[in-house]
Write a protein that holds these residues in place. Sequence first.
Motif, mmCIF file in Angstrom:
data_model
loop_
_atom_site.group_PDB
_atom_site.id
_atom_site.type_symbol
_atom_site.label_atom_id
_atom_site.label_comp_id
_atom_site.label_asym_id
_atom_site.label_seq_id
_atom_site.Cartn_x
_atom_site.Cartn_y
_atom_site.Cartn_z
ATOM 1 N N HIS A 50 13.681 34.268 10.170
ATOM 2 C CA HIS A 50 13.567 33.893 8.755
ATOM 3 C C HIS A 50 14.416 34.760 7.835
ATOM 4 O O HIS A 50 14.915 34.283 6.819
ATOM 5 N N THR A 118 9.538 33.645 2.314
ATOM 6 C CA THR A 118 9.830 32.500 1.451
ATOM 7 C C THR A 118 9.345 32.727 0.025
ATOM 8 O O THR A 118 8.588 33.659 -0.247
ATOM 9 N N SER A 394 13.528 24.772 6.703
ATOM 10 C CA SER A 394 12.806 24.911 7.971
ATOM 11 C C SER A 394 11.869 26.122 7.942
ATOM 12 O O SER A 394 10.760 26.069 8.484
ATOM 13 N N SER A 395 12.294 27.210 7.283
ATOM 14 C CA SER A 395 11.414 28.378 7.162
ATOM 15 C C SER A 395 10.191 28.045 6.328
ATOM 16 O O SER A 395 9.068 28.468 6.645
ATOM 17 N N ALA A 398 7.837 25.851 8.450
ATOM 18 C CA ALA A 398 7.180 26.582 9.529
ATOM 19 C C ALA A 398 6.237 27.659 9.004
ATOM 20 O O ALA A 398 5.084 27.767 9.448
ATOM 21 N N HIS A 399 6.717 28.468 8.066
ATOM 22 C CA HIS A 399 5.950 29.624 7.580
ATOM 23 C C HIS A 399 4.877 29.222 6.576
ATOM 24 O O HIS A 399 3.725 29.672 6.665
ATOM 25 N N GLU A 416 5.747 30.030 15.457
ATOM 26 C CA GLU A 416 6.362 29.783 14.141
ATOM 27 C C GLU A 416 7.865 29.556 14.270
ATOM 28 O O GLU A 416 8.429 28.662 13.627
ATOM 29 N N ALA A 420 9.980 26.190 13.384
ATOM 30 C CA ALA A 420 11.121 26.262 12.471
ATOM 31 C C ALA A 420 12.347 25.595 13.087
ATOM 32 O O ALA A 420 13.092 24.874 12.406
ATOM 33 N N ARG A 421 12.533 25.794 14.383
ATOM 34 C CA ARG A 421 13.686 25.181 15.055
ATOM 35 C C ARG A 421 13.538 23.667 15.120
ATOM 36 O O ARG A 421 14.499 22.926 14.866
ATOM 37 N N SER A 423 11.823 21.947 13.024
ATOM 38 C CA SER A 423 11.955 21.502 11.631
ATOM 39 C C SER A 423 13.421 21.350 11.253
ATOM 40 O O SER A 423 13.800 20.418 10.529
#
Length: 564
Positions: A50, A118, A394-395, A398-399, A416, A420-421, A423
Amino acid sequence: MTSSSATLLAAEVSSSSRVITMLLFTVMIAATLGITIWASRQTKTAADFHSGGRSFSGIQNGFAIGGDYMSAASFLGIAGMIALFGYDGFLYSIGFLVAWLVALLLVAELLRNSGRFTMADVLSYRMQQRPVRTAAAVSTIVVSIFYLLAQMVGAGALIALLLGIQPGETFLGMDADTAKIMGIVVVGVLMTVYVSFGGMKGTTWVQIVKAVMLMGGAALLTVMVLAEYGFSFGALMSDAAQASGAGQAFLEPGLRYGVEVPGDALQTLWNKLDLISLGLALVLGTAGLPHILIRFYTVPDSKAARKSVNWGIGLIGSFYLLTLVLGFGAAALVGKDAITAQDAAGNTAAPQLAQVLGENVGGDTVGAVLLAVIAAVAFATILSTVAGLSIASSSSLAHDFYNSVLRKGRASENEEIRVARFSAFGIGAVAIILAIFAQGLNVAFLVALAFAIAASANLPTLLLSLFWKRFNTQGAVAGIYGGLVSAVGLVIFSPVFSGNEKALVPGIDIAWFPLSNPGIVSIPLGLLCAVVGTLMSGENNPRRFAELQVRALTGAGAEGASQH
């Protein structure tokens, strides 16, 4: 200027130029993929994915910020705007640059100290996690999608332009429309690969390399343009004004924005308000753009965050001064007719200028080489920007949404990263599909809309979270959704969307809102929704606000989880 200057650029691109272009693109893509593979081996934790392990120095992050911010809209769009509208085109540069002062003074250090990965880390710190993080994730994705569309549509047009494919012609079995779609797909796939495998480390190094390439390419063209005029900027401006067909008006405000309409005071008023609205969106939007905000988390402390913004301002400011010369150079050496014949919005002014300058120095071959070099730089610009947007989205998914909302903070780091990947693949697929259908949309409109949404939905809630003790969950959610809905809704009911021949949907007329940019209305509305929502709720947590202030000013605890 000879009569051949007005010939379409696409028709002039020789087969040798195509070979040079393809070779340069291949080398550039291979180099950036190599960076991504290297970065993937260094990416082991969620912090690595991230935020690049917070391992980048202020100077490195400053270059990455420049690479992230100097998008296709900046390089291709602003040069074209200046070439067509002179002084008024430069207003975009001023707005984009001044915006960094807002980011530096109000956001950079406090955000770096307060959050982890984020924007939602700061927004939700003293709120109820699930509703605020959900709203922040929705806002992040909406802003990023509009920005992504602009970059990918530009990439499609650039590919078709450089391959020299005109309507009715083919190249390697592709017609012009197919080539544009292939350009969009290539950018989407590369974006997904960069983010999925390289994470923030790979994306950041791609942005640093791109920033160096872009500054180098722009500086080279600038020196060549000034050399044509004996390094006299006054002579360049005079020639550009004369070639523009607008004369002295080319060097004065009012040619494009704030136009005075004789005998129509109301329309004149709307035009001037539209200029103010655009300025507000540009100046306030940067400090609310998710892909810019997450850059502050890639440095080890707030001092480095401040240093990176200073370096970013220096690079971006220098670049926009270069675009001034490029825009006037294109107006003088290429000519308005040749620019608009190739692209009505002027987005190809910089590549056209490169070709003309190369031909002046060494004939068609040098012109083809310089065109290919500048086109490769423009393509690198698009790639690095879409990678930054993709990792922000994507972060956040996921986050903020998966881990904090769906899993209530119980997801492991590997889980996570895996989400993210996935996403990134999903966002890439959605962006490719939407960009294919959005090829006819105006790129500048999409970028300006992204800025207006960011300024309306994200910035008010971010500032209130940091500075207002009474602010609460209901206020944050109301502010984000209120700014989001008002910004997008007003554009749908504006002349940009319908009601005239140049509108996105010219066949209908639902335009009752007279301004093209909603910022002057939607930004205050987003702030009002946040304030009213707060006052209508009894929630109040002064202890949590005090903790946030300590964290924002000192950075204490920022490395840990922000759940509570």
